[in-house]
Scaffold this active site. Structure first.
Site, PDB file in Angstrom:
ATOM      1  N   THR A  70       0.919  -1.431   0.026  1.00 28.72           N
ATOM      2  CA  THR A  70       0.087  -0.163   0.027  1.00 28.72           C
ATOM      3  C   THR A  70       0.760   1.230   0.015  1.00 28.72           C
ATOM      4  O   THR A  70       0.606   2.233  -0.661  1.00 28.72           O
ATOM      5  CB  THR A  70      -0.884  -0.068   1.142  1.00 28.72           C
ATOM      6  OG1 THR A  70      -1.586  -1.207   1.045  1.00 28.72           O
ATOM      7  CG2 THR A  70      -1.661   1.193   1.437  1.00 28.72           C
ATOM      8  N   ASN A 144      -5.310  -9.022  -8.319  1.00 26.99           N
ATOM      9  CA  ASN A 144      -5.466  -9.842  -6.943  1.00 26.99           C
ATOM     10  C   ASN A 144      -6.826 -10.808  -6.783  1.00 26.99           C
ATOM     11  O   ASN A 144      -6.836 -11.725  -6.339  1.00 26.99           O
ATOM     12  CB  ASN A 144      -5.366  -8.833  -5.660  1.00 26.99           C
ATOM     13  CG  ASN A 144      -6.177  -7.675  -6.035  1.00 26.99           C
ATOM     14  OD1 ASN A 144      -5.881  -6.880  -7.013  1.00 26.99           O
ATOM     15  ND2 ASN A 144      -7.246  -7.382  -5.142  1.00 26.99           N
ATOM     16  N   SER A 192       5.227  -6.669  -2.050  1.00 23.56           N
ATOM     17  CA  SER A 192       4.939  -6.712  -0.724  1.00 23.56           C
ATOM     18  C   SER A 192       5.346  -8.174  -0.062  1.00 23.56           C
ATOM     19  O   SER A 192       5.324  -9.167  -0.804  1.00 23.56           O
ATOM     20  CB  SER A 192       3.302  -6.824  -0.478  1.00 23.56           C
ATOM     21  OG  SER A 192       2.821  -6.865   0.783  1.00 23.56           O
ATOM     22  N   HIS A 194       4.124 -10.062   2.727  1.00 24.86           N
ATOM     23  CA  HIS A 194       3.287 -11.084   3.187  1.00 24.86           C
ATOM     24  C   HIS A 194       2.592 -11.538   2.145  1.00 24.86           C
ATOM     25  O   HIS A 194       1.990 -12.902   2.453  1.00 24.86           O
ATOM     26  CB  HIS A 194       2.387 -10.256   4.462  1.00 24.86           C
ATOM     27  CG  HIS A 194       1.302  -9.550   3.758  1.00 24.86           C
ATOM     28  ND1 HIS A 194       0.160 -10.174   3.637  1.00 24.86           N
ATOM     29  CD2 HIS A 194       1.320  -8.385   3.259  1.00 24.86           C
ATOM     30  CE1 HIS A 194      -0.701  -8.951   3.111  1.00 24.86           C
ATOM     31  NE2 HIS A 194      -0.130  -7.858   2.870  1.00 24.86           N
ATOM     32  N   THR A 230      12.914   4.673  11.432  1.00 26.38           N
ATOM     33  CA  THR A 230      13.552   3.501  11.828  1.00 26.38           C
ATOM     34  C   THR A 230      13.287   2.531  10.976  1.00 26.38           C
ATOM     35  O   THR A 230      12.015   2.065  11.243  1.00 26.38           O
ATOM     36  CB  THR A 230      14.075   3.635  13.445  1.00 26.38           C
ATOM     37  OG1 THR A 230      14.179   4.702  13.904  1.00 26.38           O
ATOM     38  CG2 THR A 230      14.731   2.275  14.021  1.00 26.38           C
ATOM     39  N   CYS A 317      -8.893  -7.201   0.786  1.00 28.20           N
ATOM     40  CA  CYS A 317      -8.416  -5.782   1.199  1.00 28.20           C
ATOM     41  C   CYS A 317      -9.821  -4.885   1.205  1.00 28.20           C
ATOM     42  O   CYS A 317      -9.821  -4.113   1.718  1.00 28.20           O
ATOM     43  CB  CYS A 317      -7.321  -5.448   0.129  1.00 28.20           C
ATOM     44  SG  CYS A 317      -6.092  -6.303   0.158  1.00 28.20           S
TER      45      CYS A 317
HETATM   46  N1  PLP Z   1      -1.592  -4.559  -4.400  1.00 26.06           N
HETATM   47  C1  PLP Z   1      -2.199  -5.583  -4.689  1.00 26.06           C
HETATM   48  C2  PLP Z   1      -2.411  -5.979  -5.980  1.00 26.06           C
HETATM   49  C3  PLP Z   1      -2.522  -6.447  -3.600  1.00 26.06           C
HETATM   50  O1  PLP Z   1      -3.277  -7.421  -3.673  1.00 26.06           O
HETATM   51  C4  PLP Z   1      -2.389  -6.070  -2.162  1.00 26.06           C
HETATM   52  C5  PLP Z   1      -2.718  -6.500  -1.007  1.00 26.06           C
HETATM   53  O2  PLP Z   1      -3.735  -7.365  -1.198  1.00 26.06           O
HETATM   54  C6  PLP Z   1      -1.613  -4.583  -2.138  1.00 26.06           C
HETATM   55  C7  PLP Z   1      -1.299  -3.930  -3.042  1.00 26.06           C
HETATM   56  C8  PLP Z   1      -1.235  -3.946  -0.623  1.00 26.06           C
HETATM   57  O3  PLP Z   1      -0.080  -4.611  -0.211  1.00 26.06           O
HETATM   58  P1  PLP Z   1      -0.045  -4.489   1.454  1.00 26.06           P
HETATM   59  O4  PLP Z   1      -1.049  -5.643   2.135  1.00 26.06           O
HETATM   60  O5  PLP Z   1       1.139  -5.073   1.655  1.00 26.06           O
HETATM   61  O6  PLP Z   1      -0.276  -3.210   1.832  1.00 26.06           O
END
Ligand code: PLP
Length: 367
Positions: A70, A144, A192, A194, A230, A317
């Site tokens: 994000t 996604n 990202s 995770h 930091t 999300c």
């Molecule tokens: N971009 C895409 C295509 C995603 O699927 C996601 C999270 O699902 C993000 C950005 C956001 O990443 P983060 O969860 O690390 O903020």
């Protein structure tokens, strides 16, 4: 539990946990401190930066660690000059769409690029954008929700020839298909941790060598003055380890995902009135988005949850509301059909037995 929601997040790999743990207890020094305890932590960040850089084929100086995908997406759009035009595709993640709308409110001209019925950005949309000559175009590498993979390398080449900068959100593509920064012809890329079995709250913006970043966060000048604060040391070490494991295991992970997805899609055909969205498009090997006519997706997710199966309805999300997916609407799917959507996103620990269990349970629920 059968966990089929790896596009929302992946479990922390045990090997990643082992690598990051010492930085949560033993090595607590501030990486900016000059004494040995600090320098040791600094060198762990340097090593992680090299590992992430190696995964996508860039040099370590091109990596800016952020708090996740994000922030990386917000930071990418922040390069747009005051009042300049920029473009995004209609199917971007909310962290691009909302950031773009914020810039629009501040006086930037925002162009939204349409997709076709398979969820793909078209050559026509690219031609139109080139005519309008924005400063930057942001197009995700893989979606996604549908898993659809865009033809970024080809489009970016054309945009570049017209002096337009390109950002790609590669958050979902990373770890599922090969992602090479230079081969994609892009100037900026979001990642990202995770989503690749690393820890939450850590990501990166990858920056082309000649690109100047406008920081969102000012302070002590960390990350070469491009992102102060930091460093989240343990999570950065985790990201580095997860990136190295991904680099070593990508082929095998891809094969595993593909064979499970083929099995899943074969079995799903036995369920009446079931549609796989964007079936005709090139998709991530781990993602299947489907809907069953007349059956509400969220309701089905709840029922599957009661049977111990975790899947998503649309994008995790964006969950919290029952609005139909903006991605499916952009593909021309009716709001009614969009509300049937259920997403299965597979991971490295899933098995054939889980796929068969899932289809049996699903058949029992909808039959
Ligand atoms: N971009 C895409 C295509 C995603 O699927 C996601 C999270 O699902 C993000 C950005 C956001 O990443 P983060 O969860 O690390 O903020």
């Amino acid at each position: 539990m059968i966990y089929f929601d790896h596009n929302a997040t992946t479990p922390l790999d045990e090997r990643v946990l082992a690598a990051m743990l010492p930085f949560l207890n033993r090595y607590y020094g501030n990486p900016s401190s000059l004494y040995r305890h600090g320098r040791l932590v600094r060198s762990a960040i340097d090593a992680a930066r090299e590992q992430v850089a190696a995964l996508i084929g860039v040099s370590a100086t091109q990596i800016i660690f952020t708090s996740g995908g994000t922030e990386a997406n917000n930071l990418a759009l922040a390069i747009v000059n005051p009042a300049a035009k920029f473009a995004i595709s209609a199917i971007e993640h909310p962290s691009i769409i909302e950031s773009a709308l914020h810039l629009k409110n501040q006086g930037h001209e925002l162009i939204i690029m349409d997709v076709d019925s398979t969820g793909s950005i078209t050559q026509n949309a690219i031609n139109q954008v080139i005519e309008q000559h924005p400063q930057l175009v942001s197009m995700m590498l893989a979606n996604n929700e549908t898993g659809v993979i865009q033809n970024i390398a080809c489009y970016a080449e054309q945009l570049k020839a017209n002096n337009i900068l390109i950002h790609t959100d590669a958050v979902q593509a990373l770890g599922k298909i090969p992602v090479q920064f230079d081969a994609l012809n892009v100037d900026l890329m979001s990642l990202s941790s995770h989503k690749i079995y690393g820890a939450k709250g850590c990501g990166a913006l990858v920056v082309g060598r000649d690109i100047t970043i406008n920081p969102l966060i000012y302070g002590g000048g960390q990350e070469q003055n491009r992102r102060s604060g930091t460093e989240n040391v343990a999570a950065i070490v985790a990201f580095g380890t997860a990136a190295e494991l991904t680099n070593n295991e990508l082929t095998q992970r891809s094969k595993h995902h593909s064979s499970l997805r083929i099995l899943l899609e074969q079995r799903l055909t036995s369920i009446p009135k079931l549609t796989i969205f964007a079936e005709a498009a090139l998709r991530l090997p781990n993602t299947v988005l489907f809907g069953i006519e007349g059956i509400d997706g969220e309701m089905l997710v709840m029922q599957l949850d009661q049977k111990g199966i975790a899947v998503a309805s649309g994008s995790a999300c964006a969950s919290g509301g029952n609005a139909p997916s903006h991605v499916l609407l952009a593909m021309g799917i009716s709001p009614e059909q969009a509300k049937t959507a259920v997403r299965v996103s597979l991971g490295i620990s899933n098995t054939e037995a889980e796929i068969l269990d899932f289809v049996t349970t699903l058949t029992g629920l909808v039959g």
